[in-house]
Design an enzyme around this catalytic site. Structure first.
Site, PDB file in Angstrom:
ATOM      1  N   CYS A 176      -1.893  -0.708  -9.687  1.00 42.08           N
ATOM      2  CA  CYS A 176      -2.066   0.627  -9.119  1.00 42.08           C
ATOM      3  C   CYS A 176      -2.582   1.597 -10.183  1.00 42.08           C
ATOM      4  O   CYS A 176      -1.997   1.697 -11.263  1.00 42.08           O
ATOM      5  CB  CYS A 176      -0.751   1.134  -8.543  1.00 42.08           C
ATOM      6  SG  CYS A 176      -0.900   2.758  -7.767  1.00 42.08           S
ATOM      7  N   GLY A 227      -5.703  -5.555   2.742  1.00 39.88           N
ATOM      8  CA  GLY A 227      -5.077  -4.252   2.609  1.00 39.88           C
ATOM      9  C   GLY A 227      -5.529  -3.294   3.687  1.00 39.88           C
ATOM     10  O   GLY A 227      -5.019  -3.298   4.806  1.00 39.88           O
ATOM     11  N   ASN A 244      -7.557 -10.395  -3.540  1.00 47.01           N
ATOM     12  CA  ASN A 244      -7.405  -9.157  -2.783  1.00 47.01           C
ATOM     13  C   ASN A 244      -8.571  -8.251  -3.130  1.00 47.01           C
ATOM     14  O   ASN A 244      -9.156  -8.364  -4.188  1.00 47.01           O
ATOM     15  CB  ASN A 244      -6.055  -8.513  -3.159  1.00 47.01           C
ATOM     16  CG  ASN A 244      -5.896  -7.090  -2.645  1.00 47.01           C
ATOM     17  OD1 ASN A 244      -5.623  -6.171  -3.408  1.00 47.01           O
ATOM     18  ND2 ASN A 244      -6.055  -6.892  -1.363  1.00 47.01           N
ATOM     19  N   GLY A 245      -8.916  -7.355  -2.200  1.00 49.69           N
ATOM     20  CA  GLY A 245      -9.926  -6.349  -2.497  1.00 49.69           C
ATOM     21  C   GLY A 245     -11.149  -6.439  -1.593  1.00 49.69           C
ATOM     22  O   GLY A 245     -11.899  -7.408  -1.678  1.00 49.69           O
ATOM     23  N   GLY A 246     -11.316  -5.453  -0.724  1.00 44.43           N
ATOM     24  CA  GLY A 246     -12.537  -5.334   0.062  1.00 44.43           C
ATOM     25  C   GLY A 246     -12.733  -6.347   1.167  1.00 44.43           C
ATOM     26  O   GLY A 246     -13.813  -6.405   1.761  1.00 44.43           O
ATOM     27  N   MET A 264       0.850  -1.192   0.000  1.00 45.89           N
ATOM     28  CA  MET A 264       0.000   0.000   0.000  1.00 45.89           C
ATOM     29  C   MET A 264       0.887   1.243   0.000  1.00 45.89           C
ATOM     30  O   MET A 264       1.685   1.445   0.911  1.00 45.89           O
ATOM     31  CB  MET A 264      -0.937  -0.005   1.220  1.00 45.89           C
ATOM     32  CG  MET A 264      -1.997  -1.096   1.142  1.00 45.89           C
ATOM     33  SD  MET A 264      -3.030  -1.206   2.638  1.00 45.89           S
ATOM     34  CE  MET A 264      -1.958  -2.192   3.716  1.00 45.89           C
ATOM     35  N   MET A 265       0.728   2.041  -1.043  1.00 42.60           N
ATOM     36  CA  MET A 265       1.541   3.250  -1.197  1.00 42.60           C
ATOM     37  C   MET A 265       1.406   4.162   0.013  1.00 42.60           C
ATOM     38  O   MET A 265       0.292   4.429   0.484  1.00 42.60           O
ATOM     39  CB  MET A 265       1.127   4.003  -2.463  1.00 42.60           C
ATOM     40  CG  MET A 265       1.472   3.277  -3.747  1.00 42.60           C
ATOM     41  SD  MET A 265       3.249   3.218  -4.062  1.00 42.60           S
ATOM     42  CE  MET A 265       3.567   4.929  -4.484  1.00 42.60           C
ATOM     43  N   LYS A 297       0.893  -8.709  -9.261  1.00 42.77           N
ATOM     44  CA  LYS A 297      -0.379  -8.289  -8.652  1.00 42.77           C
ATOM     45  C   LYS A 297      -1.104  -7.422  -9.671  1.00 42.77           C
ATOM     46  O   LYS A 297      -0.550  -6.428 -10.158  1.00 42.77           O
ATOM     47  CB  LYS A 297      -0.155  -7.526  -7.357  1.00 42.77           C
ATOM     48  CG  LYS A 297      -1.444  -7.212  -6.602  1.00 42.77           C
ATOM     49  CD  LYS A 297      -1.147  -6.657  -5.214  1.00 42.77           C
ATOM     50  CE  LYS A 297      -2.445  -6.491  -4.414  1.00 42.77           C
ATOM     51  NZ  LYS A 297      -3.260  -5.360  -4.893  1.00 42.77           N
ATOM     52  N   GLN A 331       7.822  -5.014  -3.867  1.00 46.24           N
ATOM     53  CA  GLN A 331       7.000  -4.738  -5.044  1.00 46.24           C
ATOM     54  C   GLN A 331       7.661  -3.658  -5.894  1.00 46.24           C
ATOM     55  O   GLN A 331       7.997  -2.574  -5.406  1.00 46.24           O
ATOM     56  CB  GLN A 331       5.588  -4.289  -4.684  1.00 46.24           C
ATOM     57  CG  GLN A 331       4.722  -4.183  -5.956  1.00 46.24           C
ATOM     58  CD  GLN A 331       3.321  -3.683  -5.712  1.00 46.24           C
ATOM     59  OE1 GLN A 331       3.131  -2.542  -5.316  1.00 46.24           O
ATOM     60  NE2 GLN A 331       2.332  -4.533  -5.964  1.00 46.24           N
TER      61      GLN A 331
END
Length: 331
Positions: free
Chosen positions: A95, A228, A206-208, A13-14, A134, A65
């Site tokens: 991203c 995340g 991944n996601g939510g 995560m940036m 990813k 990454q």
């Protein structure tokens, strides 16, 4: 470490999963696979490598990454990452931020699957550690059916050791990066279908995903699950990871050991010229919903950022938590 266990991972995560965040998360789970925030290949090659890539040995297993689309630069950056001791190199094809698009990497690479496969092949040839990808299920007006299948077929044929799929499209125009994590609908079944089509390849999702229970349910369909924002904003849930996903005996978490570990880490960071706030900004959500959590957040958000703040501020914040009441509530 070609036998990395990817059942549970914390997403790159940036601006969030820096070395301080990862050290903190590692105190909560010994087994989860940790990812760095994305680092651009050019920066790895030409930038301040220790600042960009340095990490504490306790973070293992940890993956680097990379962002980029130049095969030679990605191969060189992968070699550098391997030499730094990372356990895996991951290529960002997910991203959607403007600065990523302007550099021709991230989610826009979903439109050039052949190039992505070439990048994977170049990195695989350059290193002995695993190389993974990813991605999203598609971008803009792409049909997620052929878009994801084409990308997956290409990178896996090129030797990718795993494919993590954020189960949303990315809209490269019209939505901000934050909106791209929330507005495009989740399509977990699309990732499940990919796994069914690729039974012998590692496919992670991944996601939510908001809880360990949700994460565990996904493992009936895919090989690994990646959390995340839930892991970042409510990191206390990570204390259950080793028992839920790795079969370790459930046990009461040792918060006194956590205080000591983080205070010692903070002291070392401050001695090197850092600030306490660099570390504590990642910890504010630790006791979400527990007695004393508000005061804990206040101390870490204010006192920890004052000039000269030291490890004693961190210890004071932990004293605000009523652990006895929390344990009684849990019982």
């Amino acid at each position: 470490m070609n036998d990395l266990d990817r059942r549970f991972a914390i997403a790159p995560m940036m601006d969030w999963t820096d070395r301080h965040c990862r050290f903190f998360h590692r105190q909560l789970t010994r087994r989860a696979l940790l990812y760095t925030e994305m680092v651009v290949a050019d920066a790895v090659i030409h930038g301040a490598r220790e600042r960009l890539l340095g990490f504490d040995a306790v973070e293992h297993p940890v993956a680097l990454q990379l962002g980029g689309s130049d095969t030679a630069k990605l191969a060189e950056a992968a070699r550098i990452g391997e030499a730094f001791g990372y356990d895996e190199i991951n290529l960002n094809v997910g991203c959607p931020s403007d600065r990523v698009q302007s550099g021709t990497f991230g989610a826009c690479l979903m439109k050039t699957p052949v190039l992505v496969a070439e990048c994977v092949a170049a990195m695989k040839a350059a290193v002995k550690i695993p190389v993974t990808v990813k991605c999203r299920i598609g971008v803009d007006d792409q049909d997620p059916g052929p878009a994801l299948d084409t990308l997956a077929d290409g990178v896996l044929a090129a030797g990718a050791d795993a494919l993590w799929v954020h189960a949303r499209k990315a809209w490269l125009e019209g939505l901000s990066p934050k909106e791209n994590r929330e507005i495009p609908p989740l399509d977990y079944s699309r990732v499940y279908r990919l796994k069914a089509r690729k039974p012998d390849e590692f496919i992670g999702i991944n996601g939510g995903i908001q809880s360990l229970a949700e994460a565990s349910a996904h493992l009936s369909h895919v090989d690994g699950v990646m959390l995340g924002r839930a892991a970042y904003h409510t990191p206390g849930i990570l204390t259950g990871v080793d028992a839920v996903f790795y079969g370790e005996a459930p046990a009461a978490f040792d918060y006194s050991a956590l205080v000591d570990a983080m205070a010692g880490y903070a002291e070392r960071h401050i001695e090197r010229g850092g600030r306490l706030g660099h570390i504590t900004r990642h910890m504010v959500g630790l006791f979400h919903g527990l007695p004393g959590a508000r005061r804990f957040r206040q101390i870490l958000s204010t006192d920890a950022n004052k000039p000269g703040a030291g490890p004693e501020v961190l210890k004071t914040a932990f004293l605000a938590i009523d652990f006895a009441a929390a344990e009684a509530e849990a019982a």
